[in-house]
Write an enzyme that holds these catalytic residues in place. Structure first.
Site, PDB file in Angstrom:
ATOM      1  N   LYS A 158       0.842  -1.205   0.000  1.00  0.00           N
ATOM      2  CA  LYS A 158       0.000   0.000   0.000  1.00  0.00           C
ATOM      3  C   LYS A 158       0.876   1.254   0.000  1.00  0.00           C
ATOM      4  O   LYS A 158       0.622   2.205  -0.735  1.00  0.00           O
ATOM      5  CB  LYS A 158      -0.936  -0.008   1.219  1.00  0.00           C
ATOM      6  CG  LYS A 158      -2.038  -1.040   1.074  1.00  0.00           C
ATOM      7  CD  LYS A 158      -2.806  -1.297   2.360  1.00  0.00           C
ATOM      8  CE  LYS A 158      -3.752  -2.479   2.153  1.00  0.00           C
ATOM      9  NZ  LYS A 158      -4.439  -2.904   3.367  1.00  0.00           N
TER      10      LYS A 158
ATOM     11  N   GLN B 169      -4.631  -1.863   9.520  1.00  0.00           N
ATOM     12  CA  GLN B 169      -4.473  -3.151   8.850  1.00  0.00           C
ATOM     13  C   GLN B 169      -5.077  -4.260   9.719  1.00  0.00           C
ATOM     14  O   GLN B 169      -4.760  -4.368  10.903  1.00  0.00           O
ATOM     15  CB  GLN B 169      -2.979  -3.411   8.587  1.00  0.00           C
ATOM     16  CG  GLN B 169      -2.706  -4.674   7.808  1.00  0.00           C
ATOM     17  CD  GLN B 169      -3.270  -4.638   6.387  1.00  0.00           C
ATOM     18  OE1 GLN B 169      -3.111  -3.659   5.668  1.00  0.00           O
ATOM     19  NE2 GLN B 169      -3.957  -5.704   5.980  1.00  0.00           N
TER      20      GLN B 169
ATOM     21  N   ASP C  40     -10.969   2.623   3.849  1.00  0.00           N
ATOM     22  CA  ASP C  40     -11.207   1.182   3.679  1.00  0.00           C
ATOM     23  C   ASP C  40     -12.709   0.895   3.590  1.00  0.00           C
ATOM     24  O   ASP C  40     -13.114  -0.184   3.168  1.00  0.00           O
ATOM     25  CB  ASP C  40     -10.639   0.414   4.897  1.00  0.00           C
ATOM     26  CG  ASP C  40      -9.477  -0.495   4.508  1.00  0.00           C
ATOM     27  OD1 ASP C  40      -9.265  -0.688   3.295  1.00  0.00           O
ATOM     28  OD2 ASP C  40      -8.787  -1.000   5.419  1.00  0.00           O
TER      29      ASP C  40
END
Ligand code: NAD
Length: 296
Positions: A54, A98, A121
């Site tokens: 990422k 994460q 997200d």
């Protein structure tokens, strides 16, 4: 019939090129560089790899990234305080934690702490709920990648039968909601679905996200269907495959996404896009095309 194969890598590369241009314009016109903060808790090797990917992808398009590493035994309150700091930082437009988190940390509390307008997200309850009404601030990245692939390939969605195999909160359910929002007739199947083939055979567009290699074989696919394989499975011999018997099904479908090289490259691309959109919105820049694409 032999299917056309969707080149997800090339679609992702093209989109990233566009986003790079938009980042440059944002810097030139507003002196604003989009920023993404990624929090990594613990030292899970797979999570580490995802975070590195990422961060690298951000660099590629000119998004500033901040990587925050916390020890695996960090107190939940410390993690929440870190999120509060990033929520308040005007140079950060996206905040991502994460997953998975260590078991002593309550994931829902963490996801809900991220400000909904930095939740790139798309896992905050506000964004999840918004999927039902088409008013989500950020669509979750993998389902959004599926939608963008279909749009890029000019697959008509409205009025088509969509069958989604897999009902997880991060892939199956949101994909179904997003395609329903585009006026498809949608059916969601899962591991307790009886006679899966009865459903998959109805699909004009079949999206598979179960995590089971070879789950979908040609007899389960309607001739001419569009097949999107989200699955990522590592076989004992090290090969990565999806959930669809690619060689068999490509002889029956009209369009099919391979694994690897299909949906995979789109997921991080949509994370970049959500971060860019967040930064653009913060200074009132809107793109007409995107609103149409997003159903925004
Ligand atoms: P998950 O394990 O959370 O959910 C799997 C879903 O599939 C469940 O709803 C389950 O009921 C259903 N399922 C399992 N076996 C089934 C069967 N035999 N028949 C019908 N349904 C069945 O997984 P997930 O997080 O949704 O991920 C699904 C797959 O997609 C995995 O292979 C994962 O690695 C992959 N994935 C890919 C990307 C990407 O970027 N391409 C992103 C996320 C997940």
């Amino acid at each position: 019939m032999t299917a056309r194969i969707i080149d997800g890598k090339s679609v992702a590369r093209k989109l990233r090129g566009e986003y790079q241009g938009r980042v440059r314009r944002l810097v030139a016109s507003h002196g604003l560089q989009p920023g993404l903060a990624v929090i990594l808790v613990g030292s899970n090797p797979a999570s580490r790899l995802y975070v590195s990917n990422k961060v690298r992808a951000c660099e590629e398009v000119g998004i500033r990234s901040e990587r925050i590493e916390l020890p695996g035994d960090v107190a939940e309150s410390t993690l929440l305080a870190e999120i509060d700091r990033l929520n308040a930082d005007p140079t950060v437009h996206g905040v991502l934690v994460q997953l998975p988190l260590p078991p002593h940390i309550a994931m829902p509390r963490v996801l809900e702490r991220i400000s909904a307008d930095k939740d790139v997200d798309g896992f905050h309850l506000y964004n999840v709920g918004g999927l039902l009404t088409g008013s989500t601030v950020f669509p979750p990245c993998t389902p959004y990648g599926v939608q963008k692939l279909l749009e890029h390939e000019r697959v008509e969605i409205a009025g088509r039968n969509v069958v989604v195999v897999g009902a997880s909160n991060i892939v199956g359910k949101p994909t179904a909601m997003m395609l329903m929002q585009k006026d498809a007739t949608v059916c969601i199947c899962h591991k307790l679905t009886r006679d899966l083939a009865i459903f998959t055979l109805l699909a004009d567009i079949l999206v598979v996200a179960a995590g089971v290699p070879n789950l979908i074989v040609p007899q389960m696919v309607k001739t001419g269907a569009v097949v999107i394989d989200v699955g990522i499975n590592r076989l004992p011999d090290g090969r990565i495959v999806g959930d669809v018997d690619f060689e068999g099904v490509k002889e029956k479908a009209s369009l099919i996404s391979p694994v690897p090289g299909g949906v995979g490259p789109m997921t991080v691309t949509m994370l970049l896009y959500n971060t860019l959109r967040s930064a653009e919105r913060s200074v009132g820049v809107h793109h007409g095309d995107d609103a149409a694409l997003d159903g925004a």
